[in-house]
Structure formats: structure tokens, C-alpha cells
Design a protein around this motif. Sequence first.
Motif, PDB file in Angstrom:
ATOM      1  N   ASN A  18       3.189   9.906  -9.467  1.00 22.90           N
ATOM      2  CA  ASN A  18       3.460   9.838  -8.229  1.00 22.90           C
ATOM      3  C   ASN A  18       2.993  10.892  -7.109  1.00 22.90           C
ATOM      4  O   ASN A  18       2.720  10.701  -5.975  1.00 22.90           O
ATOM      5  CB  ASN A  18       5.123   9.677  -7.866  1.00 22.90           C
ATOM      6  N   SER A  42       0.711  -1.080  -0.062  1.00 22.53           N
ATOM      7  CA  SER A  42      -0.066  -0.109  -0.179  1.00 22.53           C
ATOM      8  C   SER A  42       0.924   1.309   0.055  1.00 22.53           C
ATOM      9  O   SER A  42       2.196   1.211   0.280  1.00 22.53           O
ATOM     10  CB  SER A  42      -0.992   0.089   1.187  1.00 22.53           C
ATOM     11  N   ARG A  92       3.159  -0.228  -8.269  1.00 22.84           N
ATOM     12  CA  ARG A  92       2.024  -0.350  -8.628  1.00 22.84           C
ATOM     13  C   ARG A  92       1.266  -0.223 -10.239  1.00 22.84           C
ATOM     14  O   ARG A  92       2.349   0.184 -10.953  1.00 22.84           O
ATOM     15  CB  ARG A  92       0.811   0.804  -7.935  1.00 22.84           C
ATOM     16  N   GLY A  93       0.088  -0.494 -10.457  1.00 26.03           N
ATOM     17  CA  GLY A  93      -0.071  -0.353 -11.857  1.00 26.03           C
ATOM     18  C   GLY A  93      -1.481  -1.124 -12.378  1.00 26.03           C
ATOM     19  O   GLY A  93      -1.915  -0.881 -13.297  1.00 26.03           O
ATOM     20  N   GLU A 138       2.027  -0.388 -21.683  1.00 27.82           N
ATOM     21  CA  GLU A 138       2.660   0.043 -20.173  1.00 27.82           C
ATOM     22  C   GLU A 138       4.004  -0.182 -20.095  1.00 27.82           C
ATOM     23  O   GLU A 138       4.375  -0.400 -18.979  1.00 27.82           O
ATOM     24  CB  GLU A 138       1.776  -0.393 -19.132  1.00 27.82           C
ATOM     25  N   TYR A 147       0.547  10.596  -3.961  1.00 30.34           N
ATOM     26  CA  TYR A 147       0.893  10.980  -2.531  1.00 30.34           C
ATOM     27  C   TYR A 147       0.258  12.328  -2.302  1.00 30.34           C
ATOM     28  O   TYR A 147       0.609  12.736  -1.025  1.00 30.34           O
ATOM     29  CB  TYR A 147       2.396  10.729  -2.473  1.00 30.34           C
ATOM     30  N   ARG A 194      -3.885   1.633  -7.785  1.00 30.50           N
ATOM     31  CA  ARG A 194      -4.268   3.058  -8.011  1.00 30.50           C
ATOM     32  C   ARG A 194      -4.969   3.936  -7.621  1.00 30.50           C
ATOM     33  O   ARG A 194      -4.959   5.282  -7.184  1.00 30.50           O
ATOM     34  CB  ARG A 194      -3.616   3.279  -9.284  1.00 30.50           C
ATOM     35  N   TYR A 217       4.569   0.520  -3.516  1.00 27.21           N
ATOM     36  CA  TYR A 217       3.564   1.066  -4.172  1.00 27.21           C
ATOM     37  C   TYR A 217       4.088   2.197  -5.182  1.00 27.21           C
ATOM     38  O   TYR A 217       3.732   2.393  -6.210  1.00 27.21           O
ATOM     39  CB  TYR A 217       2.446   1.884  -3.313  1.00 27.21           C
ATOM     40  N   LEU A 218       5.357   2.849  -4.825  1.00 28.29           N
ATOM     41  CA  LEU A 218       5.800   3.911  -5.403  1.00 28.29           C
ATOM     42  C   LEU A 218       6.312   3.244  -6.869  1.00 28.29           C
ATOM     43  O   LEU A 218       6.207   3.697  -7.946  1.00 28.29           O
ATOM     44  CB  LEU A 218       6.922   4.365  -4.804  1.00 28.29           C
ATOM     45  N   ASP A 219       7.006   2.135  -6.759  1.00 28.48           N
ATOM     46  CA  ASP A 219       7.595   1.582  -8.094  1.00 28.48           C
ATOM     47  C   ASP A 219       6.870   0.476  -8.644  1.00 28.48           C
ATOM     48  O   ASP A 219       6.955   0.109  -9.822  1.00 28.48           O
ATOM     49  CB  ASP A 219       9.056   0.929  -7.441  1.00 28.48           C
ATOM     50  N   TRP A 229       5.680   9.420 -14.698  1.00 25.88           N
ATOM     51  CA  TRP A 229       5.776   8.678 -13.351  1.00 25.88           C
ATOM     52  C   TRP A 229       5.741   9.778 -12.208  1.00 25.88           C
ATOM     53  O   TRP A 229       5.019   9.716 -11.258  1.00 25.88           O
ATOM     54  CB  TRP A 229       7.049   8.012 -13.099  1.00 25.88           C
ATOM     55  N   GLU A 276      -7.058   7.916  -9.591  1.00 22.54           N
ATOM     56  CA  GLU A 276      -6.051   8.460 -10.519  1.00 22.54           C
ATOM     57  C   GLU A 276      -6.703   9.216 -11.766  1.00 22.54           C
ATOM     58  O   GLU A 276      -7.854   8.715 -12.312  1.00 22.54           O
ATOM     59  CB  GLU A 276      -5.177   7.479 -11.350  1.00 22.54           C
TER      60      GLU A 276
END
Lengths: 430, 430, 430
Positions: free
Chosen positions: B378, A248, A279-280, B366, B382, A284, A275-277, B374, B351
Amino acid sequence: MIELAKRLFPINRSITGDGVRQTLSLISEYISLKIFEIPSGTKAFDWVVPKEWIIRDGYVKDDRGKRVIDYKENNLHVVSYSKPVDMAVPLSKLKNHLHTLPDQPDAIPYMTSYYQENWGFCLSDLSAQSLKDGTYKVLIDSEFVDGSLTYGEILVPGEREEEIFISTDICHPSMANNEISGPVVATFIAEWLKRQHLTYTYRIIFIPETIGSIVYLSRNLEKLRKNVVAGFVLSCIGDERCYSCVASPYGDTLSDKVATEVLSSRPGKKFRYSYLDGRGSDERHYSSPGADLPMVTLCRSKFGTYPEYHTSLDDFSVVTENGLLGGFEYVKECIELIEKNRIYKSVYIGEPNLGKRGLYQTITKEKGLGQTLWDRKNVLAYANGQNDLFDLSKITGRPTKKLIPVIDELVEYGLLRASLPMEKKRPGNE
Amino acid sequence: MIELAKRLFPINRSITGDGVRQTLSLISEYISLKIFEIPSGTKAFDWVVPKEWIIRDGYVKDDRGKRVIDYKENNLHVVSYSKPVDMAVPLSKLKNHLHTLPDQPDAIPYMTSYYQENWGFCLSDLSAQSLKDGTYKVLIDSEFVDGSLTYGEILVPGEREEEIFISTDICHPSMANNEISGPVVATFIAEWLKRQHLTYTYRIIFIPETIGSIVYLSRNLEKLRKNVVAGFVLSCIGDERCYSCVASPYGDTLSDKVATEVLSSRPGKKFRYSYLDGRGSDERHYSSPGADLPMVTLCRSKFGTYPEYHTSLDDFSVVTENGLLGGFEYVKECIELIEKNRIYKSVYIGEPNLGKRGLYQTITKEKGLGQTLWDRKNVLAYANGQNDLFDLSKITGRPTKKLIPVIDELVEYGLLRASLPMEKKRPGNE
Amino acid sequence: MIELAKRLFPINRSITGDGVRQTLSLISEYISLKIFEIPSGTKAFDWVVPKEWIIRDGYVKDDRGKRVIDYKENNLHVVSYSKPVDMAVPLSKLKNHLHTLPDQPDAIPYMTSYYQENWGFCLSDLSAQSLKDGTYKVLIDSEFVDGSLTYGEILVPGEREEEIFISTDICHPSMANNEISGPVVATFIAEWLKRQHLTYTYRIIFIPETIGSIVYLSRNLEKLRKNVVAGFVLSCIGDERCYSCVASPYGDTLSDKVATEVLSSRPGKKFRYSYLDGRGSDERHYSSPGADLPMVTLCRSKFGTYPEYHTSLDDFSVVTENGLLGGFEYVKECIELIEKNRIYKSVYIGEPNLGKRGLYQTITKEKGLGQTLWDRKNVLAYANGQNDLFDLSKITGRPTKKLIPVIDELVEYGLLRASLPMEKKRPGNE
């Protein structure tokens, strides 16, 4: 599971339309889904439900009338949501609308153009290389019509109204891991859940990616934010190569604790993506600011990390009965662990008299107590009414699997009191 | 800037008196300072404003009447706040009042005796070595008179009453880096600020060290504690050797975040000193318990770390136009970053649809999104209404510089909402 | 101390009965104990006060009438709380009731069977090996009678009702480190405390292990939870080999800070055990969930870590006057440090004028201030009304020992204000 997977595979799915309906209809043979239809044009946050895309045929014919690209042969050949086309074009111009993967010359790529009007064909690079100069007849017999977005939902009730939320996608055409595997595992999980005695209520949804989760959120946000204590997105969960999860946003939810623990006990390779790298998928949206649902995505080989991803090579050489079974077990163990997790409190002040209950060696010779006795004593020492199973595991350095039988015994002997953990929610949009 | 520096250099400054007034008067040619005069004897916390020290002449003459130490030649020759002396003494006795630096034989040290009555001369060790036995005539034509402590202030108003506080010293005599550089950079920063559209209000003060900041605090404490969200002490900020900063006591304020980020992007060597080890200027008072202002000290070569510090060698071989310009840029970038910093919140749940705004590739493939995409995703993921620019930078691992254009674009497209961060204040003395 | 230790050693103690009473009676010659008798059958949380165990004689005689095992020779020979036995048995059957330590062939083990009816003899493995086949007469002339559990308490009043709680065990028979050393050190600490001017009130109890602390807790819980700000269990504190402590469950109490600091300054080897791995004495009950008293156990060689532990070898070759003295100093320094600890607050805003008080060099030459001056300035800089002595020590990286004289001086000069720290209590059972 592989049987259901093979039945679902050939259907030509897109984010709306009959492919989705056929998919849900097949799944309904296994579990009783409630089906929802949301009309085209319906607004959902920043999005609008698109028109349905109907495609009847799509091909490129050479000057001898031979179909050199044929949608009926593989539904990946036409870029999804392509507008209708009927024209003759020279190869040089046609090439602007052809998509191939030069690095994987025998793979047909999967491409979509949902939110911008366009048309195109996907084909293997080998086929593309063999096209000769000349004029080609191009036909895409497609149509955009007012219709609806379709999704399915099943609620498996437990004792409590607090919910575990599971979501999987049904919008991908003929690719096995992404995304026949998700709906298949979700279907069998739903079927298994119906036979369990459950503490939590389970909400499982089968939706088209992105627009489906957005629409679902927009119609259920308040309820989800109130009730969901943990949740999982299931995607790419049918191959045999590894296990993985996407954490998460802050990696600190109950879902994270559960997935991390279960992942670590899975056999073979395992990967935990941030989650930063990583997710997809629909995490999201579920975990976006304002929704803030505590979701973790469970995969075997995660989307974007295996070579066959989003190509025609993602077939039953990738997805197997064994792979699906592993995925099923992975999800099942997560659920079992959530169902098991409680906050514990020692009933008695002071260490209880384990000896009189036969839980202690009765002739004291304290040089070396066994591990089980230490586990008992440690659980009791830290069962302070605030620590849950995961806290106890972290404090004692023992896997939850080892602590659970010890805890069960202590509860049975009346030495430990269990209560349901309350998930702390992040502040939302309200 | 070097021109102003060279005009300020020769003035004989002390913590009170005409040197300070002349300095402020010169600065007033560039910006409109408000000048305050606080009478001698005024109490301020543990301190009292001292009498003014007037010095007309100071020398040591040898038996042939030659001035072997001459205040008129260099105002560092007389220990600051020396009491009047007029006597003849043998060299042996004179030596008790001579201060040299044996390790830097050609440097005249800078010494003060503000808070205890005393007298003395500073000279190079070489000169001291050349003094021959004999009787010397010593004269310090000084006087302590009731007068006042003088300081200058300029307020540059912004949209908000929340303030950025900048403080610099004007009490050092003829030394270039410590401390002509501070007032010069502060003057040009003030001038630059007046031409900007500002969110915050800027308060810049030119004060004598310690007693000036204590007096200023005692007269403005409530207002400062209420309004100051970040602040900087400028000192030793005109050489070319490095950039540095002294953190706040706990290193956790907005000023720290800003200075750390800007420092890291400066060229060449850079040093971040802790408050514990590195402090030494007025941050000691502004950040003291009960005042607790969120201050960071910005320097190029920090006081006490370069060989010419507090000697006659601290001249325009140390401070250059380039050095001052670097110092100015350093402060300016800190201000720009504070002005830019906001807390961000995604406008839409889920999103948003980047594609329809041309912020996403519209044909989805993708495998590998660009860094800009990104960054967009990102930031949106956040931007939860609690994270500010620095939090987003820390979470994403991207420098603020890279995020700012992305954020600006998202705000412009209506996808991100910005609000002013509220600095959490430490509990004060009230 | 060794004198008291040697007088206490031969007494045959158990968790109840005359051994305990004689022990308390001897200690009462040194300090005025209040003695409590709690009747057999009294319930305390999960426990019940057992009957008193009276033993008059115990032996195994060979067929020639020779006592081959004789309780009167060493009271460890009979398993504590053995039920009465009077029979003749063949060696083969007797062996089921004989306990030896094959790895320490000349040591008689210490064994108890408090909470399950049983009988047995302990003897050296060498002696056991020398027993020849044949029939042995076995006699244990013991009796269980309704009586009471006995414990002693002394309260040494201080200015405040907040308490420091010290507990030690008096239930072990003839073993020196475990546990003559604890009561001996506690006795001399009590005697020393009575001659001090104290801030805190000191509660020292002499109890049988486990049942004693449980009973004590059950009768005093509310008071203890309200008043105890720190506490220590004293055990195995009379040998010369090392110093050690067992941390509280989360290692974060005032007791932990004190013990860690004092331990680090003790000479020789030292060990800090976690609660998880190291606990084993009454801290298990005092720190249990619901009691949550902030206790640390202070030892020299901790129970279970030295070879003579729980055997007849734990005698005055292990425990020495020097060892006891070191233990006494260890506890005394902990108490002194708690008595000394305060929260500090700078009196003045801004750094105070140290110079006018002679606390600063008066001619400023800031290249290198002495450590004492830095200590003064650092204490003042971080004395924010929330940091206590331990926080200041941690922030400045200086041992409390070095800071205390500096702090005392600053308090004396009116620059620092001290207030009693308030221990944050964990939530209890109420």
C-alpha cells in the motif's frame, strides 16, 4: 465463447513458454494478434524476463510404481516453475514439498514459485491423506532455458488517437474463471470492436500477469501515458454470481465513472472494491506511481472472493456461456458509454424556444411538466461546456441511460454542442 | 523536571522585571539561553512595551496592626501591576479592591491589570468573609520604572534552515500548571534536542505572554514566516489528567496533523479544541492574520478547563513529575514525528519485485497476505511523490507508527525515495 | 403598495402590446422608467419578437344570444394570443377549445399559446358543466399586428459601476400574486433605493417573461456579465403564507449567500428551492450557460406551489398589503446585506490591544469572556483579507446580523479594514 474457453482450458500455461504461445495462437484464429517475443534476461524496471520453464513430466510413484500424483492428469499438480527433481524420498520428507487445502479437501491448489528456485506438488487433501508411509520416487522432468516472454496485442483504430486500453492475462494453467474468462471476453470484445464505428482507438493486450504488464509498460510507457484516457483490466469475468470492479487508486478517473455507472445497472449482486482493498491483478502496475494509467479492473466474481479461486475446482461448473456473455455485455456497455460520453454546451444563451420545435407542450399550463421535458430543460441548463455526461447525470440525479436519448435529440435539433472530454492526467515520473 | 519546577515556583513573575530575569537565569543553568532586553516604550504592532513593575511589599493591616493580607505570604495576593497605595480605608471601601472566588472559597485568584492603572488584593473568599468592619491600613509598595521586557531564546541547529518554532510563557507568578510547566518542559525539550541529530532547526523562546510574543513577532516576523514549517505553544502541560491541543485557525497545518496523530496515541483522556473555541495563549498572535504561523498549542489540562486554573490552588498537587514527563513525551513525540515525516515516491514503475528481496512470500498463494506485506504494497502503491507520511496514513487507515518501520525498510531496500515536505504558507501581509 | 397593485390588476396584459404599455405607464407615476420598444421580428438568440396581439372582444353566446363566456368580464376567459375566430359550433366541437380545472371547479385557469397559432376559452369547471347541448356562437375579435415588445428600466446609480440586477415580469393579466406583486415590490424598492446612499449601482427592469428577458439579455449581455455581482428575480412576492427563494444553478453565488441568510431570519415558514427543482421564471435565462448571471429568485409563495397559481383565484384574497410589505422587506434586507458585505482584514499583526480602547475587561479574569468580546476577537482572528461577512458568519457560527455591529465598531476603532468583495465570474460564451 464457451467453445473458445474449452479449447484454451487444457493448455499448460505459465508466465513464459509454449503454453502462452499456443494460447495466443488459438486466439489468433478469432482476431489478428500481433505477437511479441521479449528475450529472457531483458530488464524491465525492477524486473527481469525469466528463463522459459519447460516441463515434460512430473509424478510421484509409490513403492509399487503407481503414479499417485501425476502431472499428466492435471497440470496443477506440479508447482509452476519447479526445478528438475529425480530422487527417492521417504513420505516424511516428501511432505515438505506437498501442498494441499485442508479446508477444501477435494481441491488441488494452484501454486507458483516464479522468482525463487523450488519444487513441489499440489494435490487434494484427500489424496494426501491416503498416502502411506514408505519411499516414493519423485520426478519432475523440467528445464529452464533461455527463451522469451510472449504477448499479443491488437489495435482497433478509431477516429482519434486517444486510446482505451484493455489488458488480460494468459499465464494461468487449467482454471476457468481465473483466467480463461479474461482472454475469452477480450477476444470477443476485440472482434466486436472491429465492427463498430469508433471515436477512440482500442489497444487490447494478452499478457502474462505481472512480468507481462511490467514488460509492456516498460516498452510503451510514454505512448500509454500520452494516449490512454481510460482502461480496463479483465479478470475472472466468466461466472454468473455477481458483477464487480476494482476502482483506480483515487477512484476519480473516467474509467471509474464509467464502470460505476454500468455496474449499477447490471442485474443481480454487484460489488465495487477500492484499489486499497481490492486490487490484485495488473492494475497494480498500470496504476502504480509513475505509470498512473486510469485503470479499473472489471470482474464478475473477483479473484480471491470465490471458493474455487486458484484451485482445480475453478472449472466449467463455475464458468458458463451465460457468465461469459454477462461479462462481455459488462465490458461492451462500458465501452459504449465511453464512446458516448461528451462535454456538452448549450448553443443558445437563454433557454431555447423548445415550443417551436415541438419539444414543449405548446399551450402553457405549467402545473407539472413531464419528466422528458424536465430532462431536456435540465440538460440545457447545465450544459455549460464543462459538464460531461457523468456530471449531468450527477447534477440531475438521472442515470446516463435516461439522459442519452434526450441529449441525442437536443444535439440533433442543434440546441446542444458536443465535444470530446479531455482526461486530466496525474503527474508522472518524467 | 519537578526540581526545576519547584525552584521556579516561588519567584514573583510579571510580564517584565526581575521575576522574569530570575526565571531565565535559573533556566540558563540547564540550557544556554540568549537573553534579550527590549526597552520600555518600544512599539510593537499595536502594542508598547510597558514600564517595569517593581513591588517590594503589599499588605492590608487590621486596626491591631495584624497583616490580614500579606503579599510576602503569597505573591498572588496583590493584583499584578497594582499602582502604589498607602492609605487607611474603611472595610466598605476596601472591598471594592478585593477579589475573591465565592465558588472556590479557599482559593486566592490570580489577577492582573497590565494595561490600565489600578490596584487591588486577591484573597480567599473565606479570608474575606472573616474581615470585620473597621478601618484597614493598605500598603502597596510598588513602582513603575523605565526598564525593559526580557525574553530568552535558544536555537538548536539542524541540517536545514526550515524551523520548528516552540514558544512558552514565563510571566505567571506562583502557579504550577499555568505556567511553571511550560518553561520546564520546554527547557528539557531543548536539552534533549541538543543531543539529537536533527533535520529541522529548532527555535525555542521563553517570553512573557502577549506582549512578549507580539514583541518577538515584530522583531522576527520575516524570518519566522520564511522558515517556520510547524510550531507549538506549550502551556499547562504538567498535570496528569488528560492531553489536549488547540488546533490552528483552519486546522490544516503540518502542526495540526502531527499533534492530532500524537494526541490520538496518548493514554487516557484527550481533547482537541478548535482555534475558535479553545485558543487563549500566544497562538492568538502567532496565528493572527498577517503572521499566519502554523501553530498548535499543546497542553495537558488546557487553560480555563481545570478548576485550579488561575488560582493559588494551581500548585504541586496539580503538577507532578509524572505529569511533566507525560507533557515532555507528548512534545517529544510530536517532534520525532515531524522529523520523520517525508514525502515518498516509489522508485520503480510497477509494483517492485518484493520476492527477490525476501519481502514477499515466495510461493504464491494469494489467499490472505499478512498485514505487513499489505502495508508494504500500500505504501508503494500510494507513494506518488506528493503524499507524505500523514497522507499515506490517512489513505491506508493505518497509524503512522505502524507505517514508519515499513517505510524505513522500503527506503533501506532502495524501493522508496524520501524528500522533505514543503509547507504551503498562507499569504501574509506583505 | 396595495393601491398600485389594485390599479394594475384589471389591465389586460400579454407579452406585448398596450397592456404592457399601460402597466409601465402606471408604474412611471411612481418612478422614472426608461421605456424601450423592440420591433416585432427582432431576433434575440433563439427567439424572435412576436407580433402584437390585439384583442377587442371575445365571447361564447348560447342559442338565445346570452354571453355564457365573456372576455369583458374576466380577461382570463380567452387563451392569451388566441387567433381571431367567428363561427358557430356545436357544444361537442366547442369543448375541444374549452379549458377548465376540474379539481378547482370555481377557478378560471390562465392559459397562453404564445408560440403556436391556436384559440380557446378558459372558464370554471362549474360553468362548463352548466353548458347545454346546442350550437354556440364563438367570437374572438383579435388581431396580430407588427408592433413591438415593450419593457421599462431604471438605473439607480451608486458609487461603483458594479451592479445589482433586479428583474420582474409585467406580462400576466389579472392575477395578483403572479404577477402584480413582482412589479409592485420592484417599484417600491426602486423608489426606496433612490433615497439611499449606495455602493452598488442598481438596475431594475420590468419585462414580459421569457421573450423580455431574452431580448434584454441579447441587448445588454456584455455589460451585464461585466458588472452584475448579484441579482434577483422578483415573482409571487405579495402573499402572507411563507418566504422562499430559488437558488442559482450551483447555489454558490453572492446572491445565494445573501438570500439564504435573509431568508433564514424571516418570520414564519420558509423554503429554499434548488435551481434544478424550483426554477420557472426568468432566472432560467439569466443563469443559462453563456449568460451565467448570479441570480436568485425571491418569492413569498413560489409559482406553482400555491393552489390559486395561474387561476382567477389569484386575487386580493391572496395578495395583501401585509404580504407585499413582507416581500418588500425581504428584498430590502437582501440589498442592505449586499451593501454591507465586505472583505475584512485585521490592521495589526497579533491580537490588537483591545483593553486600551475599552473593548476588553481591563482586569483580566479569563474565566468566561462575554459573547461580544468573543465576537470581536473571532472577527479579528479570521479577518485575513480573504474572508467576507458571510465567510466570517460561517466560520464563527454567528448570524451576520450579530457580527455587523461588532465589525462596524472594529472598523471605527481602526482595527479592521474593509474592502469590496470581487465576485468570481463563471466563464462565459466569449
